[in-house]
Write an enzyme that holds these catalytic residues in place. Structure first.
Site, PDB file in Angstrom:
ATOM      1  N   LYS A  83      80.394   7.262  37.275  1.00  9.26           N
ATOM      2  CA  LYS A  83      80.163   6.338  38.383  1.00  9.26           C
ATOM      3  C   LYS A  83      80.335   4.926  37.845  1.00  9.26           C
ATOM      4  O   LYS A  83      79.668   4.532  36.867  1.00  9.26           O
ATOM      5  CB  LYS A  83      78.730   6.540  38.880  1.00  9.26           C
ATOM      6  CG  LYS A  83      78.521   6.344  40.357  1.00  9.26           C
ATOM      7  CD  LYS A  83      77.121   6.849  40.699  1.00  9.26           C
ATOM      8  CE  LYS A  83      76.769   6.606  42.130  1.00  9.26           C
ATOM      9  NZ  LYS A  83      75.346   6.932  42.368  1.00  9.26           N
TER      10      LYS A  83
HETATM   11  O1  G3P Z   1      73.666   7.145  46.159  1.00  8.54           O
HETATM   12  C1  G3P Z   1      73.189   5.841  46.203  1.00  8.54           C
HETATM   13  C2  G3P Z   1      71.804   5.846  46.721  1.00  8.54           C
HETATM   14  O2  G3P Z   1      70.957   6.434  45.806  1.00  8.54           O
HETATM   15  C3  G3P Z   1      71.256   4.537  47.124  1.00  8.54           C
HETATM   16  O3  G3P Z   1      70.262   4.824  48.036  1.00  8.54           O
HETATM   17  O4  G3P Z   1      68.293   4.427  49.386  1.00  8.54           O
HETATM   18  O5  G3P Z   1      68.558   3.266  47.153  1.00  8.54           O
HETATM   19  O6  G3P Z   1      69.951   2.600  49.106  1.00  8.54           O
HETATM   20  P1  G3P Z   1      69.208   3.711  48.441  1.00  8.54           P
END
Ligand code: G3P
Length: 217
Positions: A83
């Site tokens: 990533k």
């Molecule tokens: O895959 C990316 C994700 O983990 C981000 O999620 O909820 O931290 O915006 P969030």
């Protein structure tokens, strides 16, 4: 649509994988910090459980650092997907790593032009962050729809990996918009099974069955 689990929690990954629900896993530095485990050991463990792509994120900001980290992580298992961030150096690293046969997930995508660049750089996956766009008053799902249209216009093979999924509705909308993958936190994935009429119906069946006085076993 494929389901990836957005987590570094091994117990959740084991449970979901045993049910045949998991096509892959995504992690990021925040999720690794939350799980508390050793990063490389955790990725190795996840790769033993899941055959599909397992995203492991580089932390270097420059292309040489990203390549060094990416090549190191890619040695853990053949399904490790590197990533890289949606930056100029990240795109350089994306091209180099995919040319070497390593899957790459370009993360932190917030607009369609960024997704176009990632596809041009040969990304295996592009990760538009739905929830974080919603957080600033935009509609993250519009971005999925735009990327789907652009990729289809030009037959790009980069897969749209809907990320930053926060709700069951995000999952449904991602599927309707044609995302190839949704990476979903385990709690949200488990919540997909819930419907109040299912619970109500089950209660009624249980009550009526009790009236029969019968047993199956
Ligand atoms: O895959 C990316 C994700 O983990 C981000 O999620 O909820 O931290 O915006 P969030």
């Amino acid at each position: 649509m494929k389901f990836f689990a957005d987590t570094a929690d091994l117990n959740d990954i084991r449970e979901l994988a045993a049910m045949g629900l998991l096509d892959g896993v995504t992690t990021n530095p925040s999720l690794v910090a939350k799980s508390g485990g050793d990063f490389k050991q955790t990725i190795a463990e996840i790769c033993k459980i899941v055959d599909g792509p397992v995203s492991a994120e580089v932390v270097a900001m420059d292309v040489d650092g990203m390549l060094a980290e990416g090549r190191h992580l890619a040695k853990i298992a053949s399904n490790v997907t590197i990533k890289v961030p949606m930056t100029w150096d990240g795109l350089k690293a994306c091209r180099a790593l995919t040319s070497e046969g390593t899957m790459v997930n370009v993360t932190l995508c917030f607009n369609a032009n960024q997704a176009l660049l990632a596809a041009k750089a040969g990304a295996t996956f592009i990760s538009p962050f739905i929830g974080r766009l919603d957080d600033i008053g935009l509609d993250g799902m519009d971005l999925i729809e735009e990327i789907r249209e652009i990729y289809d216009n030009y037959d790009f093979e980069t897969q749209i990996l809907a990320a930053s999924i926060r709700t069951v509705n995000h999952v449904k909308q991602s599927a309707l918009a044609g995302a190839d993958v949704a990476t979903v936190p385990p709690a949200t994935l488990k919540a997909l099974v819930k419907h109040p009429l299912t619970d109500k119906g089950l209660e009624a069946f249980a009550a009526d069955w009790a009236k029969t006085g019968q047993k199956i076993l």
